[in-house]
Design a protein around this motif. Structure first.
Motif, PDB file in Angstrom:
ATOM      1  N   TYR A 251      -2.391  74.730 -60.501  1.00 53.56           N
ATOM      2  CA  TYR A 251      -3.997  74.496 -59.977  1.00 53.56           C
ATOM      3  C   TYR A 251      -3.768  73.695 -58.738  1.00 53.56           C
ATOM      4  O   TYR A 251      -2.595  74.217 -58.440  1.00 53.56           O
ATOM      5  N   GLU A 252      -4.568  74.015 -57.748  1.00 52.12           N
ATOM      6  CA  GLU A 252      -4.745  73.868 -56.187  1.00 52.12           C
ATOM      7  C   GLU A 252      -5.842  73.310 -55.689  1.00 52.12           C
ATOM      8  O   GLU A 252      -7.262  73.119 -56.966  1.00 52.12           O
ATOM      9  N   THR A 253      -5.971  71.556 -55.580  1.00 53.26           N
ATOM     10  CA  THR A 253      -6.744  70.815 -55.618  1.00 53.26           C
ATOM     11  C   THR A 253      -8.073  71.370 -54.358  1.00 53.26           C
ATOM     12  O   THR A 253      -7.326  72.015 -53.317  1.00 53.26           O
ATOM     13  N   ASP A 254      -8.638  70.687 -54.336  1.00 59.09           N
ATOM     14  CA  ASP A 254      -9.663  70.936 -53.350  1.00 59.09           C
ATOM     15  C   ASP A 254      -9.622  70.730 -52.032  1.00 59.09           C
ATOM     16  O   ASP A 254      -9.589  71.596 -50.533  1.00 59.09           O
ATOM     17  N   GLY A 255      -9.052  69.901 -51.364  1.00 61.60           N
ATOM     18  CA  GLY A 255      -8.033  69.348 -50.164  1.00 61.60           C
ATOM     19  C   GLY A 255      -9.300  68.900 -49.182  1.00 61.60           C
ATOM     20  O   GLY A 255      -9.831  68.583 -50.154  1.00 61.60           O
ATOM     21  N   ILE A 256      -8.491  69.314 -48.446  1.00 58.35           N
ATOM     22  CA  ILE A 256      -9.423  68.183 -47.301  1.00 58.35           C
ATOM     23  C   ILE A 256      -9.125  68.784 -46.377  1.00 58.35           C
ATOM     24  O   ILE A 256      -9.337  69.860 -45.817  1.00 58.35           O
ATOM     25  N   PHE A 257     -10.451  68.731 -45.027  1.00 60.65           N
ATOM     26  CA  PHE A 257     -10.643  69.933 -43.747  1.00 60.65           C
ATOM     27  C   PHE A 257     -10.002  68.729 -42.416  1.00 60.65           C
ATOM     28  O   PHE A 257     -10.472  68.216 -42.484  1.00 60.65           O
ATOM     29  N   GLN A 280     -11.740  68.028 -58.375  1.00 62.67           N
ATOM     30  CA  GLN A 280     -11.950  69.733 -58.127  1.00 62.67           C
ATOM     31  C   GLN A 280     -11.445  70.604 -57.787  1.00 62.67           C
ATOM     32  O   GLN A 280     -11.915  72.151 -57.624  1.00 62.67           O
ATOM     33  N   GLN A 281     -10.192  69.959 -58.592  1.00 63.61           N
ATOM     34  CA  GLN A 281      -9.380  71.226 -59.051  1.00 63.61           C
ATOM     35  C   GLN A 281      -9.236  72.353 -59.408  1.00 63.61           C
ATOM     36  O   GLN A 281     -10.105  72.669 -60.284  1.00 63.61           O
ATOM     37  N   LYS A 282      -9.056  74.033 -59.245  1.00 63.50           N
ATOM     38  CA  LYS A 282      -8.879  74.785 -59.816  1.00 63.50           C
ATOM     39  C   LYS A 282      -7.564  76.097 -60.547  1.00 63.50           C
ATOM     40  O   LYS A 282      -6.914  75.887 -58.965  1.00 63.50           O
ATOM     41  N   GLU A 283      -7.832  77.309 -60.844  1.00 63.60           N
ATOM     42  CA  GLU A 283      -6.586  77.810 -61.324  1.00 63.60           C
ATOM     43  C   GLU A 283      -7.303  78.656 -61.008  1.00 63.60           C
ATOM     44  O   GLU A 283      -8.104  80.046 -60.901  1.00 63.60           O
ATOM     45  N   LEU A 284      -6.318  79.145 -59.330  1.00 67.51           N
ATOM     46  CA  LEU A 284      -6.577  80.391 -58.060  1.00 67.51           C
ATOM     47  C   LEU A 284      -6.160  81.398 -59.045  1.00 67.51           C
ATOM     48  O   LEU A 284      -5.306  81.407 -60.189  1.00 67.51           O
ATOM     49  N   GLN A 285      -7.072  82.428 -58.807  1.00 62.42           N
ATOM     50  CA  GLN A 285      -7.298  84.066 -59.808  1.00 62.42           C
ATOM     51  C   GLN A 285      -5.877  85.121 -58.909  1.00 62.42           C
ATOM     52  O   GLN A 285      -5.429  85.498 -58.915  1.00 62.42           O
ATOM     53  N   GLY A 287      -3.984  84.855 -54.732  1.00 62.47           N
ATOM     54  CA  GLY A 287      -3.123  84.490 -53.471  1.00 62.47           C
ATOM     55  C   GLY A 287      -5.066  84.509 -52.241  1.00 62.47           C
ATOM     56  O   GLY A 287      -4.735  83.491 -51.601  1.00 62.47           O
ATOM     57  N   GLY A 288      -5.615  85.460 -52.400  1.00 64.61           N
ATOM     58  CA  GLY A 288      -6.320  85.214 -51.320  1.00 64.61           C
ATOM     59  C   GLY A 288      -7.918  84.262 -51.280  1.00 64.61           C
ATOM     60  O   GLY A 288      -8.236  83.828 -50.504  1.00 64.61           O
ATOM     61  N   GLU A 289      -7.588  83.405 -52.650  1.00 59.11           N
ATOM     62  CA  GLU A 289      -8.170  82.784 -52.596  1.00 59.11           C
ATOM     63  C   GLU A 289      -8.409  82.211 -52.120  1.00 59.11           C
ATOM     64  O   GLU A 289      -9.155  80.948 -51.351  1.00 59.11           O
ATOM     65  N   GLN A 290      -7.440  81.359 -52.335  1.00 53.50           N
ATOM     66  CA  GLN A 290      -6.632  79.915 -50.835  1.00 53.50           C
ATOM     67  C   GLN A 290      -6.823  80.327 -49.701  1.00 53.50           C
ATOM     68  O   GLN A 290      -7.311  78.805 -49.340  1.00 53.50           O
ATOM     69  N   SER A 291      -6.815  81.241 -49.038  1.00 57.20           N
ATOM     70  CA  SER A 291      -7.154  82.022 -47.605  1.00 57.20           C
ATOM     71  C   SER A 291      -8.742  81.605 -47.826  1.00 57.20           C
ATOM     72  O   SER A 291      -9.297  80.827 -46.348  1.00 57.20           O
ATOM     73  N   PHE A 294     -10.139  77.844 -47.408  1.00 53.11           N
ATOM     74  CA  PHE A 294      -9.668  76.888 -46.465  1.00 53.11           C
ATOM     75  C   PHE A 294     -11.010  77.393 -45.291  1.00 53.11           C
ATOM     76  O   PHE A 294     -10.797  77.037 -44.187  1.00 53.11           O
ATOM     77  N   ILE A 295     -11.344  78.679 -45.387  1.00 54.85           N
ATOM     78  CA  ILE A 295     -11.765  79.523 -44.490  1.00 54.85           C
ATOM     79  C   ILE A 295     -13.188  78.832 -44.710  1.00 54.85           C
ATOM     80  O   ILE A 295     -13.792  78.222 -43.331  1.00 54.85           O
ATOM     81  N   GLY A 296     -13.394  78.692 -45.430  1.00 51.66           N
ATOM     82  CA  GLY A 296     -15.503  78.184 -46.042  1.00 51.66           C
ATOM     83  C   GLY A 296     -15.584  76.877 -45.838  1.00 51.66           C
ATOM     84  O   GLY A 296     -16.499  76.371 -45.464  1.00 51.66           O
TER      85      GLY A 296
END
Length: 307
Positions: A251-257, A280-285, A287-291, A294-296
């Motif tokens: 999982y990856e947390t939603d994180g901060i900006f 709000q963590q998610k299981e990303l499907q 690698g591009g979903e992480q980028s 963060f861009i969003g």
């Protein structure tokens, strides 16, 4: 629903002993034709013998099944290709690949020779890569395939004295993730098994015989067959041992900006608790979903309109 493999061809590497032997017998019992691959070496990968593989083949044939023995060293692509050719010559297809072959050369990292690190990587990681590469086009053309990697809790979580083994096993999860994406439209499902079993690979790690006896290879093979069947999911890590079955997920947390003028190591550390919030963590499907995430977040915080 009854799981069967009638008319299907399976290749199981490292199938002369332990988990591989159990996997091969279980697949054959449910109708699969099996290539029983085993170099026949010692636990550290030294030596070779066809005796163990031949014994498994004999057991399968005694029960009315079909099987052939193969002694390919999975770290050699040429030998692996010859093994796959043998399966194709005999039966004309390959439906299932179980990457199970492995060795151990355990030592603490400070005492480990680089040769021992490389050799373990060559067998576990490159051995699986070689086998996947050799069957990939066959499965693409068939529009069907089931590939199973064999990982380990040592890779997922670490284990003292197994830096080489753990690195190789976690690398297989990365290989699975991408083969899942690339094989999806061809009906190729790729999964990972993380087993815990009492075998010659683990006898030194499980000295209590009562515990060792609970951790049967057959209990793990039940999970393996679930990952091999037509109804199998894809891109899953199934953990199995002593009759227990569980999924491991990343999982990856939603994180901060942090704004450009705030992007300092001090602020990253100051925000550690917040970026670790798992609500709000998610299981990303992919690698591009992480980028994209963060861009969003950056665009929203800076008032930039995208798209």
């Amino acid at each position: 629903m009854t799981v069967r493999f009638d008319g299907q061809v399976a290749i199981v590497t490292g199938a002369g002993n332990g988990l591989g032997r159990s996997h091969a017998l279980a697949l054959a019992e449910r109708g699969a034709k099996v290539v029983v691959n085993d170099l026949g070496g010692a636990r550290d990968g030294s030596g070779s013998s066809s005796e163990a593989a031949q014994e498994v083949v004999a057991l399968i044939k005694q029960k009315g099944g079909e099987a052939i023995a193969n002694g390919a060293n999975v770290s050699s692509f040429e030998e692996v290709q010859a093994m796959v050719n043998q399966a194709m010559d005999a039966w004309g297809r390959v439906d299932i690949l179980v990457n199970n072959a492995g060795i151990l050369r355990d030592k603490s990292f400070s005492k480990m020779a680089l040769e021992d690190f490389q050799t373990v990587m060559d067998v576990h990681l490159m051995g699986s890569v070689n086998c996947c590469k050799a069957v990939w086009e066959i499965m693409r053309q068939q529009q069907y395939g089931r590939i199973i990697m064999t990982a380990s809790s040592s890779g997922l979580y670490g284990n003292f004295g197994q830096s080489n083994y753990g690195a190789a096993k976690m690398a297989l999860v990365g290989l699975m993730n991408t083969l899942h994406l690339e094989g999806a439209k061809y009906g190729i499902h790729t999964n990972t098994l993380a087993p815990a079993a009492g075998t010659r690979m683990t006898e030194d790690l499980i000295p209590d015989k009562r515990v060792f006896d609970l951790m049967t290879p057959e209990s793990v093979s039940a999970g393996l067959l679930a990952l091999c069947c037509q109804q199998a999911p894809s891109r899953q890590i199934l953990c199995a041992g002593a009759g227990g079955y569980a999924r491991a997920r990343i999982y990856e947390t939603d994180g901060i900006f942090l704004a450009p003028d705030e992007q300092t190591p001090e602020n990253v550390l100051a925000g550690w608790d917040q970026l670790s919030d798992n609500s709000q963590q998610k299981e990303l499907q992919a690698g591009g979903e992480q980028s994209l995430k963060f861009i969003g977040k950056a665009a929203a915080a800076l008032g930039i309109k995208l798209g």
